[in-house]
Design an enzyme around this catalytic site. Sequence first.
Site, PDB file in Angstrom:
ATOM      1  N   LYS A 197       0.863  -1.182   0.000  1.00 35.25           N
ATOM      2  CA  LYS A 197       0.000   0.000   0.000  1.00 35.25           C
ATOM      3  C   LYS A 197       0.899   1.231   0.000  1.00 35.25           C
ATOM      4  O   LYS A 197       1.647   1.471   0.944  1.00 35.25           O
ATOM      5  CB  LYS A 197      -0.923   0.003   1.219  1.00 35.25           C
ATOM      6  CG  LYS A 197      -1.871   1.199   1.257  1.00 35.25           C
ATOM      7  CD  LYS A 197      -2.792   1.121   2.459  1.00 35.25           C
ATOM      8  CE  LYS A 197      -3.739   2.297   2.515  1.00 35.25           C
ATOM      9  NZ  LYS A 197      -4.643   2.217   3.681  1.00 35.25           N
ATOM     10  N   LYS A 250      -2.010  -1.593  -3.781  1.00 33.54           N
ATOM     11  CA  LYS A 250      -2.868  -0.409  -3.787  1.00 33.54           C
ATOM     12  C   LYS A 250      -1.990   0.827  -3.899  1.00 33.54           C
ATOM     13  O   LYS A 250      -1.075   0.982  -3.081  1.00 33.54           O
ATOM     14  CB  LYS A 250      -3.690  -0.358  -2.498  1.00 33.54           C
ATOM     15  CG  LYS A 250      -4.590   0.869  -2.382  1.00 33.54           C
ATOM     16  CD  LYS A 250      -5.307   0.904  -1.036  1.00 33.54           C
ATOM     17  CE  LYS A 250      -6.194   2.139  -0.959  1.00 33.54           C
ATOM     18  NZ  LYS A 250      -6.849   2.252   0.364  1.00 33.54           N
TER      19      LYS A 250
END
Length: 326
Positions: A197, A250
């Site tokens: 992320k 992400k």
Amino acid sequence: MNHLTRRPRRNRKSDVIRSLVQENHVGTQDLIYPLFVTEGQNQTVAIPSMPGISRFTLDRLLDEVGLCVDLGIKTFAPFPNIPEEKKDRFALESKNPEGLYLRTIAEIKRQFPDVVLATDVAMDPYSTDGHDGIVDNGEIINDASLEVLGQMALAQAQAGADIIAPSDMMDGRVAHIRNILDKHAFYNVSIMSYTAKYASAYYGPFRDALESAPKHGDKKTYQMNPANSREALIEAELDTQEGADYLMVKPALSYLDVIKLLRDNSNLPIVAYNVSGEYAMVKAAAQNGWIDGEKIMLENLLSMKRAGADIILTYFAKEFAQYMKR
């Protein structure tokens, strides 16, 4: 006359042949649909920075889930919009069985027992600081935050979550959550780790939806540097060792290389999060008539599959499912 032995265009000469040789496909079954839930009754509140996406009160959210199930969507990722007065430094509301999020999980599973819920574990929706961990003198305290995240995960499993999705990026959180779940006999509750992320500028519309932006500082001490890809392999190795069942990247579109990197180095399912900013850019350009929004949606989702994603968490899930029904 040219005597060409190889003519790749032969495999492109008709729709049927192009379909026969197509290497990657996207189906509704590959998608997870994020949903936003808010306090109150009988309300649907549009999110201006995410055209077509709304915050729903629980009664309206259940209607939305029903519509999506009819379209073939079976996996959802709910996120809570918590009122400011219920937030504190330690995210205590996240463990409240009568609180918005745990009631939402329980009620969705009661009314739709066959759907799968991937629930979010992070402190920022519940925190007065807007960070994913406990803040002390401006520093995010890793190990103390694990205790909060573990209890949050347990509460979600008790409410009926099928998949726990820690999005916090604290070191060691997958092992801590796995240990707590197993200790309470939630052996079959999976962990979908936000493995890579990144500290990205693409999250703005999501933070509008949850009203959860950091009150001070940024998230660069725990989310990954967008310049790094090899570091994702370290995170993936740790998450795998600690018991993750899925590895997520992400955002997705600017990180297709990272999706490919994890696909090439892991046998676990790879999840791509097609985030709010990626969604909003397509919608804004389409509304201005600059692009064909539907064709771009399809191309973007296909690119994530081509890069190696098995699963895509996307705000386009409902629109894609409607397209597939035509």
